[in-house]
Design an enzyme around this catalytic site. Structure first.
Site, PDB file in Angstrom:
ATOM      1  CB  CYS A   2      76.290  -2.927  57.669  1.00 19.93           C
ATOM      2  SG  CYS A   2      75.112  -2.348  58.897  1.00 19.93           S
ATOM      3  NE  ARG A  28      81.188  -1.559  54.650  1.00 18.41           N
ATOM      4  CZ  ARG A  28      81.227  -0.542  53.800  1.00 18.41           C
ATOM      5  NH1 ARG A  28      82.404  -0.096  53.391  1.00 18.41           N
ATOM      6  NH2 ARG A  28      80.136   0.025  53.371  1.00 18.41           N
ATOM      7  CD1 TRP A  71      78.698   1.438  63.889  1.00 20.11           C
ATOM      8  CD2 TRP A  71      77.000   2.452  62.846  1.00 20.11           C
ATOM      9  NE1 TRP A  71      78.582   2.692  64.407  1.00 20.11           N
ATOM     10  CE2 TRP A  71      77.545   3.341  63.793  1.00 20.11           C
ATOM     11  CE3 TRP A  71      75.920   2.879  62.086  1.00 20.11           C
ATOM     12  CZ2 TRP A  71      77.055   4.627  63.982  1.00 20.11           C
ATOM     13  CZ3 TRP A  71      75.421   4.163  62.274  1.00 20.11           C
ATOM     14  CH2 TRP A  71      76.006   5.017  63.211  1.00 20.11           C
ATOM     15  CG  ASN A  97      76.200  -1.157  53.704  1.00 21.69           C
ATOM     16  OD1 ASN A  97      77.123  -0.943  52.938  1.00 21.69           O
ATOM     17  ND2 ASN A  97      75.943  -0.338  54.702  1.00 21.69           N
ATOM     18  N   GLY A  98      72.773  -0.160  54.595  1.00 22.75           N
ATOM     19  CA  GLY A  98      72.077   1.052  54.167  1.00 22.75           C
ATOM     20  C   GLY A  98      70.934   1.373  55.106  1.00 22.75           C
ATOM     21  CD  GLU A 467      91.961  14.244  62.646  1.00 24.84           C
ATOM     22  OE1 GLU A 467      90.790  14.659  62.570  1.00 24.84           O
ATOM     23  OE2 GLU A 467      92.242  13.031  62.669  1.00 24.84           O
ATOM     24  CE  LYS A 471      91.822  10.192  64.811  1.00 26.28           C
ATOM     25  NZ  LYS A 471      91.483  10.753  63.554  1.00 26.28           N
ATOM     26  CD  GLU A 474      87.871   9.374  65.573  1.00 26.26           C
ATOM     27  OE1 GLU A 474      87.107   9.165  64.630  1.00 26.26           O
ATOM     28  OE2 GLU A 474      89.109   9.479  65.422  1.00 26.26           O
ATOM     29  CG  HIS A 490      85.744  36.988  71.013  1.00 24.88           C
ATOM     30  ND1 HIS A 490      85.488  38.316  71.236  1.00 24.88           N
ATOM     31  CD2 HIS A 490      86.766  36.942  70.113  1.00 24.88           C
ATOM     32  CE1 HIS A 490      86.301  39.053  70.484  1.00 24.88           C
ATOM     33  NE2 HIS A 490      87.092  38.240  69.802  1.00 24.88           N
ATOM     34  CE  LYS A 584      90.245   3.271  58.259  1.00 28.72           C
ATOM     35  NZ  LYS A 584      90.579   4.378  59.163  1.00 28.72           N
TER      36      LYS A 584
HETATM   37  C1  G6P Z   1      84.162   8.157  59.489  1.00 30.34           C
HETATM   38  C2  G6P Z   1      85.493   7.796  60.100  1.00 30.34           C
HETATM   39  C3  G6P Z   1      86.465   8.950  59.952  1.00 30.34           C
HETATM   40  C4  G6P Z   1      86.569   9.369  58.493  1.00 30.34           C
HETATM   41  C5  G6P Z   1      85.187   9.708  57.936  1.00 30.34           C
HETATM   42  C6  G6P Z   1      85.246   9.968  56.440  1.00 30.34           C
HETATM   43  O1  G6P Z   1      83.525   9.103  60.262  1.00 30.34           O
HETATM   44  O2  G6P Z   1      85.341   7.449  61.475  1.00 30.34           O
HETATM   45  O3  G6P Z   1      87.738   8.559  60.408  1.00 30.34           O
HETATM   46  O4  G6P Z   1      87.394  10.480  58.382  1.00 30.34           O
HETATM   47  O5  G6P Z   1      84.303   8.623  58.145  1.00 30.34           O
HETATM   48  O6  G6P Z   1      85.655   8.808  55.777  1.00 30.34           O
HETATM   49  P1  G6P Z   1      86.359   8.801  54.380  1.00 30.34           P
HETATM   50  O7  G6P Z   1      86.361   7.367  53.978  1.00 30.34           O
HETATM   51  O8  G6P Z   1      85.519   9.649  53.476  1.00 30.34           O
HETATM   52  O9  G6P Z   1      87.720   9.372  54.557  1.00 30.34           O
END
Ligand code: G6P
Length: 589
Positions: A2, A28, A71, A97-98, A467, A471, A474, A490, A584
Site C-alpha cells: 500500500c 505498491r 494491496w 500501510n502495514g 530469475e 519473470k 510474474e 534425480h 513492487k
Molecule cells: C517484490 C517485487 C520484486 C522484488 C522484491 C524485493 O516481491 O515484486 O520484484 O525483487 O519485492 O524488493 P526490493 O525492493 O527489496 O528489491
C-alpha cells in the site's frame, strides 16, 4: 504493501496533487484506492476498486488531502475496505500501510467498549482506537500517538482531521515529508511520488511522527511525544523524468536500460568497492540477503563471492532467514541488494543484526531508504526509477554490482570494471539487433501458450534461469519451473516427454558439458529444448545466439530471458507493467 500520500498547500488542488502522487505510488498496490480532502470544515472521501483514476467533480476542490493505494491484506478488495476510513463522527479519516499484528485482540477490546466496525480491515481498528483515546486525550495528535503505541507490527498511518491538520506516524513502513517549491508540504511512502514538486525531504525514522498544521511542521517521538530536530536532505530525484518514451511498456524500456545501469555500477569509486572488499575479507562469515528478484540477485552475488572472491558466502532469502537471526552478529558481514531499500522481510533481519553490530552493506536504488540508513557500506544503484512492477534493469544492476564486489575481493577490481564495460557494449549491440528481438518475440508467442515451462541451468546460470522463471511466472502466469541441470536426473526427469518445452542458458565455461549432458537426457525423452548460448549445439531444437562475454556471460543471459517474459506477457495481452496480485515494494511481512 500500500502507498500513502498527503498534500497541504495553496499552490495546487489537493485532489489532483494526491491523485498524481497515488499514480506514482501504484507500484505498491493497485487493488483499490481512495482520496480524502477537507473543504469548509468537513471531510469528503472517494474510494474505488481498480486502478487509480479520477472521476473529476466527485470531491470538492481543496488544498488539503490524503490518499491511499491498496494491496489487500486484511479483507477483500471492496470499496468499503479501501482507505481512507472515516471516524464515526467524520472528524478525521485515516489511511494505513502495514499489518496490525495484534488487531484481533484490539478489535475485541474495542467491541466490548461498544465500537462498531463496518469494514474487514485491520486499519479500522486504528481508527476506533483513536476514537477511544479521543475521549480523554487533549488533542487528536496525542490520541494518534497513544493509539499508535498500542499497535504491533510494521505500520505507518496518515490521518486527516476536519480542522485541516495532517498527522502521520511511522514504525516500519516508509514515510517521507517533502517541502514543495511553493512552500506546500507533501507526505508519502516514497520520495519518488512527490519528487517533481519538492526541493527537500525529511525521512522519518521508525518511532517518529509528524503533524502538519497551517504550514507548521512538528516532528516528534511517538514514545515520548517530545519534539525532534528536523533534518532535511536535498531531493536528488527532482529532475528525474518518468516516461515510457517510444516504448509500449515500462518493462521494455527498462530492459533496454541495462547498458546504462551497468555503466552506473562501474562509475562508483574504487575506494568504495575496496572498503567493502576489505570488510568482506576480514569477516567471520559473509551473508547476502534479498527477497524475490533481489533474492536471486543476492544468491548470484554469493556465487560470485565464492567463485572469484574465494569467500564462503551464504545467500539468504529475506523471509526464510529465521534460523540465521541468532547466528549473525559482530564480525559478520550482511549484504543486501534491494530496489526499494524497504522490503520488510529483509529489513527485519538487518535491524536485528545491526543491533548486534554486524557490518551491513546495501545496494539500493531508492534514495533515503531505511536499508541505506542502516548500512555501514552504502551503495546506490543510481539506475533511475524502475516503474514496471517486474524488476528487470535493477536485477541486472544488482548482479553486475555483485560481480564487481567479488572482483574487488579477488584483487581484480580494474579487470572487473573492464569486463563490465565490454558487457555494457555487447548488451547494447544485442538490444539494437532487430533480428535478435524478432527471434525472441517469435519464441515468446509460441511458448506463451504452453501450460508448463521448464528452465535448466548450472553454475553462473543457475540463478539466471531461476530469475527467468520468476519473470515468466510474474508476467504471463504460465507455470514455470527452474531446475538445476545436474539435479534433473534425480527428480524432474519424470516430467520430460514429447510436447514438453525446456529453456536453457549455457555459457562457455567449465560446466557447459554437464549442462549439455542434461539436455541430452531431456531430448532422449522427447522434450524439446530452446537454448540461449554463444554457439549452437546439436541438442538445441531452437537456438538464440548471444555474444560470449566470458565471466559476465550470465549477466548477459538474463536479457533474452527478460525479453522472452516480456513478449509472452504481451502475446497474452496481460497488464505487463502491473501483473495481477503482486506489488513492487513489499513493506509488510
Ligand atoms: C517484490 C517485487 C520484486 C522484488 C522484491 C524485493 O516481491 O515484486 O520484484 O525483487 O519485492 O524488493 P526490493 O525492493 O527489496 O528489491
Amino acid at each position: 504493501m500500500c502507498g500513502i500520500f498527503g498534500y497541504a498547500g495553496a499552490a495546487r488542488d489537493a485532489r489532483e496533487a494526491v491523485l498524481e502522487g497515488l499514480q506514482r505510488l501504484e507500484y505498491r498496490g493497485y487493488d483499490s484506492w481512495g482520496i480524502a480532502v477537507v473543504s469548509n470544515g468537513s471531510i469528503s472521501v472517494d474510494k474505488h476498486i481498480g486502478l487509480v483514476g479520477y472521476d473529476a467533480g466527485s470531491l470538492p476542490r481543496s488544498h488539503i488531502g490524503i490518499g491511499h493505494t491498496r494491496w489487500a491484506t486484511h479483507g477483500k478488495v471492496t470499496d468499503v475496505n479501501a482507505h481512507p476510513h472515516y471516524s464515526s463522527d467524520r472528524s478525521f479519516a485515516l489511511a494505513h500501510n502495514g499489518i496490525v499484528e495484534n488487531a484481533p485482540a484490539l478489535k475485541s477490546s474495542l467491541q466490548k467498549d461498544g465500537f462498531k466496525f463496518i469494514s474487514e480491515t485491520d486499519t479500522e481498528v486504528i481508527v476506533r482506537l483513536i476514537e477511544r483515546r479521543m475521549r480523554k486525550a487533549k488533542t487528536l495528535s496525542e490520541a494518534v500517538r497513544l493509539s499508535f503505541k498500542d499497535l504491533e507490527g510494521r505500520n505507518t498511518i496518515i490521518v486527516l482531521a476536519k480542522s485541516g491538520e495532517i498527522i502521520a506516524a511511522r514504525n516500519g513502513s516508509p514515510l517521507v515529508l517533502g517541502l514543495g517549491t511553493s512552500s506546500e508540504i507533501y507526505l508519502s511512502s516514497d520520495v519518488f511520488s512527490c519528487a517533481p514538486h519538492v526541493k527537500s525531504i525529511l525521512v522519518l525514522d521508525n518511532g517518529e511522527m509528524v503533524a502538519v498544521r497551517e504550514r507548521a511542521i512538528t516532528l516528534s517521538s511517538i514514545a515520548t511525544g517530545k519534539k525532534i530536530k528536523q533534518v532535511y536532505e536535498k531531493n536528488l530525484l527532482k529532475d528525474v523524468v518518468v516516461s515510457k518514451g517510444a516504448y509500449d511498456h515500462y518493462m521494455l524500456k527498462e530492459i533496454y536500460e541495462a547498458p546504462f545501469v551497468i555503466r552506473q555500477v562501474i562509475k562508483e569509486s574504487d575506494a568504495t568497492y575496496l572498503a567493502l572488499a576489505r570488510a568482506i575479507k576480514r569477516a567471520r562469515r559473509v551473508y547476502t540477503i534479498g527477497s524475490g528478484t533481489a533474492g536471486a540477485a543476492a544468491a548470484q552475488m554469493a556465487f560470485y563471492l565464492r567463485l572469484y572472491g574465494h569467500i564462503d558466502a551464504k545467500e539468504l532469502i529475506g523471509a526464510e532467514a529465521f534460523e540465521y537471526k541468532s547466528l549473525i552478529s559482530k564480525g559478520d558481514v550482511l549484504i543486501a541488494p534491494s530496489q526499494s531499500g524497504e522490503t520488510a522481510d529483509v529489513l527485519e533481519v538487518l535491524e536485528l543484526v545491526h543491533a548486534r553490530r554486524a557490518t551491513i552493506a546495501s545496494f539500493v536504488n531508492m534514495p533515503g531508504s531505511m536499508m541505506t540508513r542502516l548500512s555501514d557500506h552504502k551503495f546506490m544503484a543510481n539506475a533511475g526509477p524502475e516503474i514496471c512492477v517486474m524488476s528487470t534493469k535493477i536485477f541486472v544492476s544488482q548482479i553486475a554490482w555483485g560481480y564487481l564486489v567479488a572482483k574487488a575481493v579477488e584483487g581484480k577490481l580494474a579487470e572487473g570494471k573492464r569486463n563490465l564495460k565490454k558487457l555494457a557494449t555487447e548488451t547494447e549491440k544485442l538490444l539494437a539487433d532487430d533480428k535478435f528481438i524478432a527471434k525472441v518475440r517469435g519464441h515468446a508467442s509460441r511458448l506463451a501458450h504452453k501450460e508448463h515451462l521448464y528452465l535448466l541451468g548450472k553454475g553462473q546460470n543457475l540463478q539466471i534461469i531461476r530469475e527467468g522463471m520468476v519473470k515468466i511466472i510474474e508476467g504471463s502466469y504460465v507455470h514455470a519451473h527452474a531446475i538445476p541441470a545436474g539435479d534433473l536426473k534425480h527428480y524432474a526427469i519424470t516430467l520430460m516427454a514429447p510436447g514438453v518445452s525446456v529453456i536453457t542458458a549455457v555459457s562457455n565455461d567449465e560446466v557447459r558439458a554437464s549442462v549439455l549432458n542434461a539436455i541430452h537426457e531431456v531430448r532422449a525423452r522427447g522434450a524439446s529444448v530452446f537454448g540461449i548460448a554463444p554457439q549452437t549445439d546439436e541438442n538445441f531444437d531452437e537456438f538464440l545466439a548471444v555474444p560470449d562475454t566470458k565471466e559476465t556471460s550470465a549477466i548477459l543471459n538474463i536479457i533474452p530471458l527478460q525479453l522472452l517474459a516480456y513478449y509472452m506477457a504481451v502475446e497474452l495481452d496481460h497488464n505487463v507493467d502491473k501483473p495481477r496480485n503482486i506489488a513492487k515494494s513489499v513493506t509488510v511481512k
